[in-house]
Design an enzyme around this catalytic site. Sequence first.
Site, mmCIF file in Angstrom:
data_model
loop_
_atom_site.group_PDB
_atom_site.id
_atom_site.type_symbol
_atom_site.label_atom_id
_atom_site.label_comp_id
_atom_site.label_asym_id
_atom_site.label_seq_id
_atom_site.Cartn_x
_atom_site.Cartn_y
_atom_site.Cartn_z
ATOM 1 C CE LYS A 44 -3.397 -2.331 2.973
ATOM 2 N NZ LYS A 44 -3.888 -2.410 4.363
ATOM 3 C CD GLU A 100 8.116 -0.753 -2.227
ATOM 4 O OE1 GLU A 100 7.358 0.139 -1.791
ATOM 5 O OE2 GLU A 100 8.279 -1.833 -1.640
ATOM 6 C CG ASP A 101 6.736 2.466 0.694
ATOM 7 O OD1 ASP A 101 7.497 1.568 0.274
ATOM 8 O OD2 ASP A 101 5.975 2.299 1.670
ATOM 9 C CG ASP A 104 13.986 -0.611 6.329
ATOM 10 O OD1 ASP A 104 15.000 -0.006 6.677
ATOM 11 O OD2 ASP A 104 13.244 -1.193 7.149
ATOM 12 C CE LYS A 133 14.045 3.563 7.274
ATOM 13 N NZ LYS A 133 13.279 2.882 8.363
ATOM 14 C CG PHE A 154 9.387 3.722 11.592
ATOM 15 C CD1 PHE A 154 9.542 2.531 10.898
ATOM 16 C CD2 PHE A 154 8.103 4.241 11.750
ATOM 17 C CE1 PHE A 154 8.442 1.864 10.373
ATOM 18 C CE2 PHE A 154 6.999 3.568 11.232
ATOM 19 C CZ PHE A 154 7.175 2.383 10.548
ATOM 20 C CB VAL A 155 9.820 8.229 7.622
ATOM 21 C CG1 VAL A 155 11.168 8.838 7.987
ATOM 22 C CG2 VAL A 155 9.982 7.193 6.530
ATOM 23 C CG ASP A 161 1.827 1.458 7.530
ATOM 24 O OD1 ASP A 161 2.752 1.183 6.737
ATOM 25 O OD2 ASP A 161 1.373 0.651 8.354
ATOM 26 N NE ARG A 167 -1.191 2.196 4.644
ATOM 27 C CZ ARG A 167 -0.099 1.434 4.568
ATOM 28 N NH1 ARG A 167 0.961 1.862 3.947
ATOM 29 N NH2 ARG A 167 -0.086 0.227 5.107
HETATM 30 P P1 IMP Z 1 12.288 -3.670 3.211
HETATM 31 O O1 IMP Z 1 12.868 -3.828 4.587
HETATM 32 O O2 IMP Z 1 13.240 -2.961 2.297
HETATM 33 O O3 IMP Z 1 11.823 -4.979 2.671
HETATM 34 O O4 IMP Z 1 11.047 -2.737 3.362
HETATM 35 C C1 IMP Z 1 9.831 -3.310 3.607
HETATM 36 C C2 IMP Z 1 8.726 -2.343 3.805
HETATM 37 O O5 IMP Z 1 8.821 -1.884 5.133
HETATM 38 C C3 IMP Z 1 8.673 -1.101 2.959
HETATM 39 O O6 IMP Z 1 8.114 -1.303 1.695
HETATM 40 C C4 IMP Z 1 7.777 -0.257 3.829
HETATM 41 O O7 IMP Z 1 6.422 -0.578 3.581
HETATM 42 C C5 IMP Z 1 8.166 -0.670 5.214
HETATM 43 N N1 IMP Z 1 9.068 0.308 5.830
HETATM 44 C C6 IMP Z 1 10.411 0.273 5.910
HETATM 45 N N2 IMP Z 1 10.878 1.361 6.553
HETATM 46 C C7 IMP Z 1 9.785 2.090 6.885
HETATM 47 C C8 IMP Z 1 9.597 3.341 7.555
HETATM 48 O O8 IMP Z 1 10.543 4.040 7.989
HETATM 49 N N3 IMP Z 1 8.316 3.740 7.707
HETATM 50 C C9 IMP Z 1 7.244 3.045 7.250
HETATM 51 N N4 IMP Z 1 7.374 1.880 6.603
HETATM 52 C C10 IMP Z 1 8.631 1.406 6.431
HETATM 53 MG MG MG Z 2 5.878 -0.852 1.297
#
Ligand code: IMP
Ligand code: MG
Length: 178
Positions: A44, A100-101, A104, A133, A154-155, A161, A167
């Site tokens: 989302k 993507e948003d 991380d 990040k 953490f944003v 969200d 959101r």
């Molecule tokens: P990944 O760790 O790169 O797999 O990120 C997984 C998902 O964690 C991202 O697509 C976001 O939905 C969520 N996420 C990671 N960091 C943050 C943050 O700082 N705030 C909100 N959601 C986050």
């Molecule tokens: Mg995401």
Amino acid sequence: MEIKKSELKVLFTEEQIQTRIAELADELNDLYGNDEVIAICVLKGAVMFAVDLVKNLKMPLKMEFIRLSSYGTGTVSTGKVHAVDISLPDLNDKNVLIIEDIIDTGHTAKFLLDFINNNFKTKSTKFCSLLDKKISRVSDIEPDYYGFDIDDKFVVGYGLDYEGYYRNLRYIGYKPNV
Ligand code: IMP
Ligand code: MG
């Protein structure tokens, strides 16, 4: 950790976000020219970014929506990715732009890129993330395009969200000193 709206500090304003999106769109318009693009919005979190980005793109474009979720509680990513809905059209010989948003740990990005590579032979695959990040990265993944680098905050907001909330904020915020 709990996040209350009153505690949030602004990291990126609505204006900063929109200005950066217009810059990213310029780069993508240059890259693709008049070639058709299939833009894949990863729900989302990427919903706001994808909508605003594609409004600035000029090539023939189709939008697809998939829904991935990384299991986790609160603000911690577990690294396990769950494909809630990953139904996609035939992407063979298409220019695929993943929107993507945030990247991380990189597990979500890797999961999706592996899925696409294992199922299709695209003409091109580019990954565009609003936020990067880098400090949290576990997977060997870099976005082709990204809006802003952030440190280990953490944003929330603008699609991102905390426990499903925030959101709808127009800005990206964070809770200081956690
Ligand atoms: P990944 O760790 O790169 O797999 O990120 C997984 C998902 O964690 C991202 O697509 C976001 O939905 C969520 N996420 C990671 N960091 C943050 C943050 O700082 N705030 C909100 N959601 C986050
Ligand atoms: Mg995401």
